[in-house]
Design a protein around this motif. Structure first.
Motif, mmCIF file in Angstrom:
data_model
loop_
_atom_site.group_PDB
_atom_site.id
_atom_site.type_symbol
_atom_site.label_atom_id
_atom_site.label_comp_id
_atom_site.label_asym_id
_atom_site.label_seq_id
_atom_site.Cartn_x
_atom_site.Cartn_y
_atom_site.Cartn_z
ATOM 1 N N PRO A 57 29.452 5.537 -5.506
ATOM 2 C CA PRO A 57 30.650 5.906 -6.468
ATOM 3 C C PRO A 57 30.524 7.268 -7.211
ATOM 4 C CG PRO A 57 29.769 3.672 -6.919
ATOM 5 C CD PRO A 57 28.982 4.391 -6.046
ATOM 6 N N ALA A 58 29.181 7.784 -7.243
ATOM 7 C CA ALA A 58 28.734 8.919 -7.870
ATOM 8 C C ALA A 58 29.351 10.030 -6.870
ATOM 9 C CB ALA A 58 27.477 9.163 -8.473
ATOM 10 N N LYS A 59 29.227 10.002 -5.853
ATOM 11 C CA LYS A 59 29.215 10.840 -4.562
ATOM 12 C C LYS A 59 31.051 10.942 -4.580
ATOM 13 C CE LYS A 59 25.617 11.020 -1.453
ATOM 14 N NZ LYS A 59 24.990 10.462 -0.286
ATOM 15 N N VAL A 60 31.396 9.997 -4.623
ATOM 16 C CA VAL A 60 33.241 9.911 -4.600
ATOM 17 C C VAL A 60 33.605 10.748 -5.911
ATOM 18 C CG1 VAL A 60 35.213 8.533 -4.789
ATOM 19 C CG2 VAL A 60 33.456 7.851 -3.342
ATOM 20 N N LYS A 94 35.957 15.672 -8.191
ATOM 21 C CA LYS A 94 35.825 16.810 -9.057
ATOM 22 C C LYS A 94 36.021 18.058 -8.318
ATOM 23 C CE LYS A 94 34.093 14.865 -13.424
ATOM 24 N NZ LYS A 94 35.260 14.773 -13.543
ATOM 25 N N ASP A 95 35.137 18.078 -7.170
ATOM 26 C CA ASP A 95 35.041 19.362 -6.562
ATOM 27 C C ASP A 95 36.520 19.701 -5.855
ATOM 28 O OD1 ASP A 95 33.692 21.090 -5.442
ATOM 29 O OD2 ASP A 95 33.947 20.532 -3.169
ATOM 30 N N MET A 96 37.473 18.679 -5.612
ATOM 31 C CA MET A 96 38.777 19.179 -5.179
ATOM 32 C C MET A 96 39.832 19.607 -6.229
ATOM 33 S SD MET A 96 39.464 15.475 -3.084
ATOM 34 C CE MET A 96 41.207 15.649 -3.196
#
Ligand code: HEC
Length: 204
Positions: free
Chosen positions: A28-31, A36-38
């Protein structure tokens, strides 16, 4: 369809269903980081919208299946944000309410600055039974006021529902229109009138 193909198709379908029901292996942290990056290039105000509040966090983590204790906590927290109309009147102008229900702009990147803001109720609900185009994620609201005898207590409860759907049903897919300050008090009254005015097409 011959029998072998049929069995293979049925198996593929059940495998897809089983996969859809299991939580993904993704961290979930990666998701969160990818999301956020998007939105890295948008204004800080827009970036803040990717931060989940406590209710959204619990609904996300439980995949919209909060346990009884979590659901109770969500409804209590969300109910505390509901503001009753200042003048005690719940119903405005149903004609303006139709515009609120039938407008799908507002709160989006693609909006024309200063353009109309609406709640797009029709995207999820049938309302005017004569309207052909509507979504079915939510239940039909056709005849809503009439079917409830325009009961004052139901009107009050519906204000709460539209102001903050999660005050009534934790992890509802319906947006929290009042609490998120998406609709103004006047717009909320107008859309309430669209549901409850005897002259509204919803009740015809
Ligand atoms: C994104 C989809 C979505 C939108 C947009 C939406 N709703 Fe809903 N609504 C739902 C769902 C799903 C439910 C059923 C679950 C629940 O009760 O929260 C629901 C339930 C309701 C209910 C309770 C129905 C009952 O069982 O008595 C009312 C009233 C309602 N919506 C009114 C509105 C109004 C008015 C608007 C626009 C201002 C609106 N909704 C916009 C999804 C939506």
């Amino acid at each position: 369809m011959n029998k072998t193909i049929f069995i293979a198709a049925a198996f593929a379908l059940s495998a897809t269903t089983a996969m859809a029901q299991n939580a993904p292996a993704a961290d979930p942290a990666k998701v969160d980081a990818i999301i956020k990056d998007m939105f890295a290039k948008v204004s800080p105000e827009w970036q803040a919208r990717t931060n989940l509040d406590e209710t959204q966090r619990v609904c996300t983590d439980s995949r919209n299946q909060p346990n009884a204790q979590q659901a109770e906590a969500i409804q209590k927290r969300e109910l505390a944000t509901v503001v009753q109309p200042a003048d005690g009147k719940f119903l405005g102008d149903w004609k303006k309410g139709f515009q609120v229900a039938n407008t799908g702009t507002g709160g989006q990147f693609s909006d024309r600055p200063g353009g109309p803001i609406g709640a797009n109720c029709f995207a999820c609900h049938q309302m005017d039974p004569k309207e052909l185009s509507y979504g079915t994620l939510g239940p039909s609201l056709a005849g809503y006021g009439k079917d409830r005898n325009y009961d004052p207590q139901v009107i009050k409860d519906t204000w709460t529902k539209v102001y903050n759907a999660q005050a009534v049903f934790a992890c509802s897919n319906m947006p929290r229109f009042g609490s998120m300050k998406f609709l103004t008090e006047a717009q909320l009254k107008d859309v309430m009138a669209y549901l409850f005015d005897k002259e509204s097409p919803v009740n015809k």
